[in-house]
Design an enzyme around this catalytic site. Structure first.
Site: not given
Length: 597
Positions: A251, A253, A482, A484
């Site tokens: 996950h 990025k 989107h 966090k």
């Protein structure tokens, strides 16, 4: 169990099976929904995103009460007469024509699709091509953003469909990859969901044949799909992250950009697909340009006071990949001493003893213990968590959220009080059904908020912690998050003890969970984020001031929180967005309903 709202009742039958650990992020799926082939994404993605794409291409229009009518896809066209919208997926003329280097292969035309305009928005609020979302004469120049204009180097992504002033200081992926930021030699892209063709087109033409490494977590059919995507591009290599624990995902990025002039690290929250850079609120940390060390310098040189260089190398080494070892050597050759943030990562595995403090929420706990400053009356300082997906928290709050996880997030300094678990308030920001319904994208925005009914019905207790998504001060209330983020804020919401932007959603898979009575930490997924502490920015008070107006310049060290403070608790009628149930009682901003299957 069921819950009732103005959008209908949501419930789950006792026969439904839940894959709880998948719920913390968007698990890729290779199963195909029955639909027109033009609506099928050309990259592996979650069922939630597939449902959103299906509804974009085959919307269900609200007519006569609760009746639904499927609307045929609108005819594709390049320009809306009189408005000059470029409806291509790219903002450059060469991309509209689909020109891209692909080795010896013929270049296919880039997909073009209609831009959806929320019916209730005034025309003067729309900014519907990339160029209108880019800086104008009144907007801060992109280069100035890197030249001292943003001391935190924390940015939001540009959003189409909002006033241009709200894109001031924001970045698109094309800005990040621009020649203004450096003369690219090679790059590495770490991500979860990847559209290779789209990604290649985001690089400037002169950089599209430079070596590109894509680090992913796909397996089996999804891996084969990704290899097929990359096959036409001779400069692209793929590196598979090992995911040996069930339901884990890659996950993280991150971009590693090696230039003739130096090295840059970008840690962000966007998937490498067009939708994530279009009408969503995303976060980016962009490093300084790291210069190359003199020849013969030891690789340990060029370290920052936050140990960012060694922590980044440790993170890359955790992949156990010879390919990534090449990037480790590149990093060793550069001076990263100007870094002011701390790296907070997760890697899959089971960890004991001191290894527990290297990853996940214990890593955050360790950093806050060693480097954060205590504040007066700290028990009254809430923890705020903001995320786009939710995993299984257990039967009640004591199982994880208000025990080990909260204990990590409330730590401030090395005091006995900081090391005990206390009743510190937790505010969780997650979009309501109405947030999604009234968004720029309408209901399809919920495809990137994959909280499932199977998970939600098992933890109704969690919803008492929920607060609405609101971002009026940044003009982004209608751009679904989107991003966090997690932080500790004063009771009056004016000061911040620390701030974290990360890829990690609210899940044990992402943050880790203790096993064996706390003797062992188990993490399923790769995640990465950066922690901002006031002490690293020369603030002796131990706190950032909250920047009340994100468009203002003063004071320079006020932190630009990407949503409104104070947070607003759910009202009795509010329900969290759940992607895999229908909403048919009220239309979205495009006049459509949501029926995911």
């Amino acid at each position: 169990m069921s819950q009732e709202s103005e959008h209908g009742k949501w419930t789950v039958s006792s026969s439904d099976e839940s894959e709880d650990e998948r719920a913390g992020c968007e698990k890729p799926s290779t199963s195909l929904l029955q639909r027109d082939t033009s609506s099928e994404p050309r990259y592996p993605c979650s069922e939630a995103r597939k449902a959103a794409r299906k509804r974009k291409f085959s919307p269900l229009e609200f007519r006569d009460g609760n009746s639904l009518s499927e609307v045929p896809p609108a005819p594709k066209r390049l320009y809306q007469e009189g408005l000059g919208w470029c409806l291509s997926s790219s903002d450059e003329e060469d991309d509209c024509k689909g020109e891209v280097k692909r080795g010896d292969a013929a270049a296919p035309s880039v997909r073009q699709e209609e831009v959806c305009v929320p019916k209730e928005m005034a025309a003067d609020e729309l900014s519907l091509n990339h160029k209108s979302a880019e800086p104008s004469g009144k907007v801060q120049d992109t280069w100035d953003l890197l030249d001292g204009g943003n001391p935190f180097r924390f940015f939001l992504t540009k959003v189409k469909g909002i006033k241009s002033k709200y894109n001031s200081g924001a970045l698109h992926i094309k800005d990040i990859l621009s020649p203004l930021f450096g003369t690219l030699v090679s790059s590495a892209q770490f991500n979860y969901c990847i559209d290779v063709e789209w990604l290649i087109n985001q690089y400037p033409k002169e950089f599209r044949d430079k070596p590109l490494l894509i680090v992913h977590g796909e397996k089996r059919e999804s891996k084969a799909d990704l290899h097929n995507q990359a096959k036409p591009y001779q400069n692209v290599r793929l590196c598979q992250a090992k995911l040996d624990i069930a339901f884990g995902t890659h996950h993280t990025k991150m971009m590693l950009l090696c230039y003739e002039e130096g090295l840059r690290v970008v840690i962000h929250t966007s998937n490498l697909i067009e939708d994530d850079w279009y009408q969503k609120t995303q976060g980016i940390w962009l490093s300084p340009l790291y210069p190359k060390l003199p020849p013969g310098t030891l690789g340990s040189a060029g370290e920052s006071c936050t140990n960012f260089k060694s922590d980044l190398i440790t993170y890359l080494m955790s992949y156990k990949s010879p390919t990534l070892n090449e990037w480790v050597e590149v990093i060793k050759q550069h001076d990263l001493s100007e870094t002011r943030v701390y790296l907070v990562g997760s890697t899959p595995g089971r960890y004991q003893n001191n290894e527990k403090e290297k990853w996940g929420h214990p890593r955050l706990r360790k950093l806050l213990k060693d480097h954060a400053t205590q504040v007066p009356d700290e028990d009254s300082w809430p923890v705020i968590g903001q995320f786009s997906s939710i995993g299984s928290m257990g039967a009640d709050q004591s199982k994880w959220l208000c025990s080990e996880f909260r204990q990590s997030l409330v730590t401030l300094g090395n005091s006995a009080k900081s090391l005990t678990n206390r009743e510190v308030p937790i505010n969780l920001i997650y979009p309501t059904v109405d947030n999604v319904r009234q968004s720029l994208e309408g209901y399809p925005a919920g495809g990137s908020l994959p909280y499932s009914i199977q998970t939600a019905q098992k933890q109704l207790w969690l919803h008492s912690y929920f607060h609405k998504w609101s971002a009026e001060t940044s003009g982004r209330s209608h751009a679904m998050p989107h991003i966090k983020t997690y932080m500790r804020v004063s009771p009056d919401f004016q000061e911040i003890a620390w701030f974290l932007v990360t890829s990690a959603n609210l899940s044990k898979a992402a943050w880790g969970a203790f096993e064996k009575n706390g003797a062992q930490l188990m993490i399923r997924s790769y995640e990465l984020g950066v922690l901002f502490l006031p002490s690293e920015f020369g603030l002796d008070t131990g706190c950032f001031q909250v920047k009340e107006n994100l468009l203002s310049d003063e004071p320079a060290l006020s932190f630009p929180v990407p949503y409104d403070l104070p947070t607003e608790k759910y009202e009795s009628k509010d329900r969290p967005w759940i992607w895999n149930i229908p909403y048919t009682r009220a239309p979205d901003t495009h006049g459509n309903m949501w029926v995911p299957k």
